[in-house]
Design a protein around this motif. Structure first.
Motif, PDB file in Angstrom:
ATOM      1  N   UNK A 173      -2.489  -5.336  27.596  1.00 44.94           N
ATOM      2  CA  UNK A 173      -3.398  -6.078  28.475  1.00 44.94           C
ATOM      3  C   UNK A 173      -3.426  -5.431  29.854  1.00 44.94           C
ATOM      4  N   UNK A 174      -4.603  -5.187  30.357  1.00 39.75           N
ATOM      5  CA  UNK A 174      -4.777  -4.623  31.683  1.00 39.75           C
ATOM      6  C   UNK A 174      -5.655  -5.554  32.504  1.00 39.75           C
ATOM      7  N   UNK A 175      -5.189  -5.871  33.696  1.00 40.05           N
ATOM      8  CA  UNK A 175      -5.938  -6.761  34.585  1.00 40.05           C
ATOM      9  C   UNK A 175      -7.038  -5.958  35.269  1.00 40.05           C
ATOM     10  N   UNK A 176      -8.261  -6.391  35.099  1.00 38.70           N
ATOM     11  CA  UNK A 176      -9.389  -5.692  35.719  1.00 38.70           C
ATOM     12  C   UNK A 176      -9.514  -6.087  37.181  1.00 38.70           C
ATOM     13  N   UNK A 177      -9.837  -5.104  37.982  1.00 41.18           N
ATOM     14  CA  UNK A 177     -10.070  -5.378  39.395  1.00 41.18           C
ATOM     15  C   UNK A 177     -11.415  -6.070  39.581  1.00 41.18           C
ATOM     16  N   UNK A 178     -11.488  -6.896  40.611  1.00 38.44           N
ATOM     17  CA  UNK A 178     -12.736  -7.591  40.887  1.00 38.44           C
ATOM     18  C   UNK A 178     -13.787  -6.666  41.499  1.00 38.44           C
ATOM     19  N   UNK A 179     -13.336  -5.563  42.033  1.00 41.58           N
ATOM     20  CA  UNK A 179     -14.257  -4.597  42.654  1.00 41.58           C
ATOM     21  C   UNK A 179     -14.270  -3.310  41.827  1.00 41.58           C
ATOM     22  N   UNK A 180     -15.451  -2.696  41.719  1.00 47.70           N
ATOM     23  CA  UNK A 180     -15.610  -1.400  41.052  1.00 47.70           C
ATOM     24  C   UNK A 180     -16.396  -0.473  41.984  1.00 47.70           C
ATOM     25  N   UNK A 181     -16.210   0.818  41.778  1.00 45.33           N
ATOM     26  CA  UNK A 181     -16.867   1.809  42.636  1.00 45.33           C
ATOM     27  C   UNK A 181     -18.252   2.132  42.097  1.00 45.33           C
ATOM     28  N   UNK A 182     -19.239   2.062  42.976  1.00 48.31           N
ATOM     29  CA  UNK A 182     -20.620   2.373  42.632  1.00 48.31           C
ATOM     30  C   UNK A 182     -20.949   3.761  43.179  1.00 48.31           C
ATOM     31  N   UNK A 183     -21.282   4.697  42.262  1.00 45.49           N
ATOM     32  CA  UNK A 183     -21.550   6.076  42.669  1.00 45.49           C
ATOM     33  C   UNK A 183     -22.837   6.185  43.485  1.00 45.49           C
TER      34      UNK A 183
END
Length: 311
Positions: free
Chosen positions: A117-127
């Motif tokens: 199980x990996x906790x996903x971050x609430x923020x992601x990088x937009x290229x």
């Protein structure tokens, strides 16, 4: 200038931070606990109990504070905080450990496949934007397809094909699917818990059905002990009046049952099943049809003459 008196009064007012006793105090900073194994001084205890207890408490708190200030610290908005070490003493729990929750369908699948199980971050990088954006919610990354200004349309698409609407519908379907799976997991956990309670209740009822109230029955693995279930026995020695009273109560009960049977006698007529007899006589047609046949004379006189005519 002689300042010995001033130093002596100052030393008497402010005691030393070092606590010296015959048996050193045992300090456990992990539990903020101090143990004093020194014997109690009887004279000081009997002379002034309050002062003696305050002195013991002062020595214990001073030893604890000295050990806390020697620990490593970490910064925080409220100031430096001491990092407590693991406790030395193993204190017993007031209540048993909580039972582990049953695994969901996905957790069982992940455990069988070795998926971690990996906790996903609430923020992601937009290229494109070169910035961190929300993964879900308003202006989220999951709405990127339906909010982009240009879309690719398939060759075999209809004239009224709307790619933004299709992307939005797919996103809502995923939300509905996830919610349905979550409800199924909750229902599965609830049904498992209710089934376990039902089995325990049935097992307890079965135990109570024996003569010994389950005292000599074989205990299953993990079965809880039934409490508050006891069988009452009459004493071996009791007055004659009690035995006579029990015999009279039994005779009175038998007499009352006999009177009830006299009031409601059941002879041959009472034991006859009228509905079955009518059904048999009318050949399944019912009581009304049987009455019509009897009134018309069809049911009289058998034989070849049918209605019993003259020969």
């Amino acid at each position: 200038m002689d300042v010995s008196n001033i130093l002596a009064s100052h030393a008497a007012k402010y005691q030393s931070v070092t606590v010296e006793k015959e048996t050193p105090l045992e300090v456990d900073p992990g539990l903020l606990m101090v143990t004093d194994l020194n014997p109690i001084e009887a004279e000081t205890y009997n002379e002034n109990l309050e002062e003696h207890l305050q002195s013991l408490a002062r020595d214990g708190v001073q030893s604890l504070m000295t050990s806390l200030f020697s620990l490593p610290t970490k910064p925080s908005p409220d100031g430096p905080l001491a990092i407590l070490p693991p406790p030395v003493y193993q204190l017993p729990r007031a209540k048993p450990l909580p039972k582990p929750k049953p695994l969901t369908k996905w957790e069982q699948f992940a455990k069988a496949k070795g998926i971690q199980h990996k906790v996903r971050d609430k923020k992601v990088w937009d290229e494109e934007k070169q910035d961190w954006v929300n993964r879900w919610g308003r202006n989220g990354k999951n709405r990127e397809v339906e909010e982009q200004w240009i879309h690719e349309v398939p060759h075999n698409a209809d004239v009224d094909y709307d790619p933004r609407k299709v992307a939005r519908d797919e996103r809502k379907e995923r939300i509905v699917k996830n919610k349905k799976q979550q409800e199924q997991n909750i229902a599965r956990q609830t049904s498992t818990r209710e089934r376990k309670q039902e089995i325990e209740k049935t097992l307890a009822t079965t135990r109570m059905s024996t003569a010994s109230m389950g005292k000599f029955d074989k205990i299953l693995e993990g079965e809880k002990k039934i409490r508050g279930v006891k069988r009452k026995f009459n004493p071996n020695e009791e007055p004659v009046t009690n035995e006579m009273k029990a015999s009279l109560d039994l005779l009175n009960k038998m007499e009352s049952d006999k009177k009830k049977m006299r009031k409601d006698p059941r002879g041959e007529e009472g034991s006859l099943n009228v509905r079955k007899a009518v059904k048999f006589a009318s050949k399944g047609k019912g009581g009304v049809a049987l009455g019509r046949e009897l009134s018309s004379g069809k049911g009289r006189g058998g034989g070849k003459g049918g209605r019993g005519g003259k020969r």
